[in-house]
Design a protein around this motif. Structure first.
Motif, PDB file in Angstrom:
ATOM      1  N   UNK A 296       0.817  -1.219   0.000  1.00  0.00           N
ATOM      2  CA  UNK A 296       0.000   0.000   0.000  1.00  0.00           C
ATOM      3  C   UNK A 296       0.848   1.267   0.000  1.00  0.00           C
ATOM      4  N   UNK A 297       2.146   1.110   0.072  1.00  0.00           N
ATOM      5  CA  UNK A 297       3.031   2.271   0.015  1.00  0.00           C
ATOM      6  C   UNK A 297       3.551   2.516  -1.405  1.00  0.00           C
ATOM      7  N   UNK A 298       3.725   1.431  -2.171  1.00  0.00           N
ATOM      8  CA  UNK A 298       4.222   1.533  -3.537  1.00  0.00           C
ATOM      9  C   UNK A 298       3.083   1.335  -4.535  1.00  0.00           C
ATOM     10  N   UNK A 299       3.357   1.639  -5.787  1.00  0.00           N
ATOM     11  CA  UNK A 299       2.422   1.285  -6.849  1.00  0.00           C
ATOM     12  C   UNK A 299       2.379  -0.233  -6.960  1.00  0.00           C
ATOM     13  N   UNK A 300       1.372  -0.747  -7.648  1.00  0.00           N
ATOM     14  CA  UNK A 300       1.238  -2.193  -7.792  1.00  0.00           C
ATOM     15  C   UNK A 300       2.489  -2.802  -8.415  1.00  0.00           C
ATOM     16  N   UNK A 301       2.937  -2.245  -9.558  1.00  0.00           N
ATOM     17  CA  UNK A 301       4.097  -2.800 -10.246  1.00  0.00           C
ATOM     18  C   UNK A 301       5.369  -2.710  -9.439  1.00  0.00           C
ATOM     19  N   UNK A 302       5.569  -1.597  -8.740  1.00  0.00           N
ATOM     20  CA  UNK A 302       6.785  -1.428  -7.949  1.00  0.00           C
ATOM     21  C   UNK A 302       6.829  -2.374  -6.760  1.00  0.00           C
ATOM     22  N   UNK A 303       5.674  -2.645  -6.167  1.00  0.00           N
ATOM     23  CA  UNK A 303       5.655  -3.555  -5.014  1.00  0.00           C
ATOM     24  C   UNK A 303       6.033  -4.971  -5.439  1.00  0.00           C
ATOM     25  N   UNK A 304       5.621  -5.374  -6.634  1.00  0.00           N
ATOM     26  CA  UNK A 304       5.982  -6.708  -7.120  1.00  0.00           C
ATOM     27  C   UNK A 304       7.487  -6.799  -7.366  1.00  0.00           C
ATOM     28  N   UNK A 305       8.051  -5.734  -7.936  1.00  0.00           N
ATOM     29  CA  UNK A 305       9.497  -5.691  -8.149  1.00  0.00           C
ATOM     30  C   UNK A 305      10.231  -5.756  -6.815  1.00  0.00           C
ATOM     31  N   UNK A 306       9.736  -5.047  -5.814  1.00  0.00           N
ATOM     32  CA  UNK A 306      10.366  -5.058  -4.499  1.00  0.00           C
ATOM     33  C   UNK A 306      10.337  -6.451  -3.890  1.00  0.00           C
ATOM     34  N   UNK A 307       9.195  -7.133  -4.006  1.00  0.00           N
ATOM     35  CA  UNK A 307       9.084  -8.489  -3.482  1.00  0.00           C
ATOM     36  C   UNK A 307      10.126  -9.414  -4.100  1.00  0.00           C
ATOM     37  N   UNK A 308      10.164  -9.446  -5.441  1.00  0.00           N
ATOM     38  CA  UNK A 308      11.057 -10.398  -6.098  1.00  0.00           C
ATOM     39  C   UNK A 308      12.517 -10.043  -5.862  1.00  0.00           C
ATOM     40  N   UNK A 309      12.809  -8.756  -5.683  1.00  0.00           N
ATOM     41  CA  UNK A 309      14.167  -8.354  -5.346  1.00  0.00           C
ATOM     42  C   UNK A 309      14.561  -8.941  -3.987  1.00  0.00           C
ATOM     43  N   UNK A 310      13.670  -8.835  -2.990  1.00  0.00           N
ATOM     44  CA  UNK A 310      13.964  -9.370  -1.661  1.00  0.00           C
ATOM     45  C   UNK A 310      14.062 -10.893  -1.700  1.00  0.00           C
ATOM     46  N   UNK A 311      13.159 -11.534  -2.433  1.00  0.00           N
ATOM     47  CA  UNK A 311      13.193 -12.994  -2.514  1.00  0.00           C
ATOM     48  C   UNK A 311      14.510 -13.483  -3.138  1.00  0.00           C
ATOM     49  N   UNK A 312      14.979 -12.772  -4.167  1.00  0.00           N
ATOM     50  CA  UNK A 312      16.223 -13.166  -4.827  1.00  0.00           C
ATOM     51  C   UNK A 312      17.408 -12.979  -3.885  1.00  0.00           C
ATOM     52  N   UNK A 313      17.421 -11.888  -3.136  1.00  0.00           N
ATOM     53  CA  UNK A 313      18.511 -11.633  -2.204  1.00  0.00           C
ATOM     54  C   UNK A 313      18.518 -12.636  -1.052  1.00  0.00           C
ATOM     55  N   UNK A 314      17.317 -13.054  -0.626  1.00  0.00           N
ATOM     56  CA  UNK A 314      17.196 -13.964   0.518  1.00  0.00           C
ATOM     57  C   UNK A 314      17.103 -15.427   0.099  1.00  0.00           C
ATOM     58  N   UNK A 315      17.264 -15.713  -1.172  1.00  0.00           N
ATOM     59  CA  UNK A 315      17.039 -17.053  -1.685  1.00  0.00           C
ATOM     60  C   UNK A 315      17.928 -18.084  -0.995  1.00  0.00           C
TER      61      UNK A 315
END
Length: 396
Positions: A296-315
């Motif tokens: 709810x802080x980012x746009x829809x597209x940006x929040x998805x990018x943020x998620x996958x960025x964190x998942x990749x870093x924490x993989x």
């Protein structure tokens, strides 16, 4: 014509024309940085094994191309082991789809509106198990063919709790991502309601809590098959379900809030002291950011990018366990640090988390960095807790 590197991701997640105050997506598909369709396909061996290590850097530096986002998410979230073959994954997919069909059929037998293309937003049952007599509820209990669903008094506690929460799921569904054209279609709203309702029956310990619809919504858009969306959401919940556990004494993200306070105190002691003076030292204003991971802080597209960025870093491939054999934590497989995310690699080098605990999630550091970046504004504008909440809503 758009070049590959120029395509705005808002094109994939269209916003309704009348919604002019929605933040624009800043994320852009960048050639050479974003994980492209070609790059993703080239990471597969002829048998179907995925060289996941070669994709992680691309993902956390430039995100995933929207056309393959759902497929890649299934690997990032652990739906499939990268060391599985095409045939093995297809069998697992079919088994899971069959399992979801059984789960949904069970829910439909308890409440026929599940799977009907409709949903409820009014309580259909009381906390005592008595059928609701509210006119709105009775109206919503009418099927598309005009047949009215008749409910009887329930005595089973599990069924009462589940039926009682169905209307709350419906209320959240109609409020979730309603700025998107995708959710103008009633069938998509009903699909979201069905998946969340089935999940609440599947995971009785957590059930349903407000905010889970924000996490599930992207799955509805990324997967055509409802069962695939459900299991990807279920995997996501394995990572975040602790956020939704409430007791009379604590909230699910309390541990993360304490960590956030500690980190902020280190990187910006002046801001931390200011927040404490305002009575915000418990950092409750950050609950929403951590619970639904900035949806709810980012746009829809940006929040998805943020998620996958964190998942990749924490993989971490060692955390994978299949549904079919929950005790199979990559048994007997040789560890290759190359296949870990950058953040996870650093944690391994440093001996893991404190006292053997898992390292802090990246989301905690992300919130702390945003607070640090907006410190001057918080110090000058926040004169009470309401101000802290107001400013925090616009931190992004």
């Amino acid at each position: 014509m758009w070049r590959a590197a120029d395509i705005p991701t808002d094109k994939y997640y269209e916003v309704r024309a009348e919604c002019t105050d929605v933040p624009k997506t800043k994320f852009k598909i960048k050639a050479g940085k974003t994980l492209s369709i070609r790059k993703w396909k080239s990471s597969f061996s002829p048998e179907g094994y995925v060289d996941i290590g070669r994709t992680l850097t691309r993902i956390y530096q430039g995100g995933i191309h929207p056309d393959i986002r759902g497929e890649v998410w299934e690997f990032l979230l652990g739906c499939y082991d990268p060391k599985s073959t095409y045939d093995e994954r297809e069998q697992i997919r079919e088994d899971r789809r069959a399992r979801y069909t059984v789960l949904k059929a069970e829910c439909s037998s308890l409440f026929p509106l599940i799977g009907s293309g409709k949903y409820v937003t009014a309580p259909i049952i009381t906390e005592d198990g008595e059928p609701s007599q509210e006119p709105i509820a009775l109206e919503q209990l009418t099927m598309e063919n005009g047949q009215c669903i008749t409910l009887e008094k329930e005595t089973d506690k599990k069924i009462i709790e589940w039926k009682y929460i169905l209307h709350q799921i419906g209320l959240d569904v109609v409020r979730t991502d309603r700025t998107l054209v995708f959710y103008e279609k009633k069938e998509n709203l009903a699909k979201l309601w069905d998946i969340l309702s089935v999940y609440a029956w599947f995971d009785t310990e957590v059930g349903y809590c407000q905010g889970m619809s924000d996490l599930c919504s992207p799955m509805i858009m990324l997967f055509q098959d409802e069962a695939d969306a459900f299991w990807c959401f279920e995997r996501f919940m394995r990572r975040t379900r602790a956020n939704f556990r409430y007791t009379e004494r604590s909230v699910g993200v309390e541990k993360q809030l304490c960590s956030l306070a500690t980190v902020t105190q280190v990187i910006d002691p002046k801001l931390h002291h200011h927040l404490e003076e305002l009575g915000g030292g418990n950092y409750l204003f950050a609950v929403r950011m951590l619970m639904v991971l900035f949806r709810r802080e980012f746009s829809f597209g940006d929040s998805l990018y943020l998620w996958e960025m964190m998942w990749a870093l924490e993989y971490d491939p060692e955390k994978f366990a299949t549904y079919e054999d929950p005790d199979d934590e990559c048994k007997g497989r040789a560890k290759s640090i190359r296949n870990y995310g950058k953040y996870e690699k650093e944690a391994m080098k440093n001996g893991g988390g404190k006292d053997g605990e898992a390292p802090l999630p990246i989301s905690v550091f992300l919130v702390a960095s945003v607070l640090k970046d907006k410190s001057a504004r918080l110090l000058s504008e926040a004169r009470g807790l309401d101000d802290v909440v107001t400013v925090s809503k616009s931190l992004m």
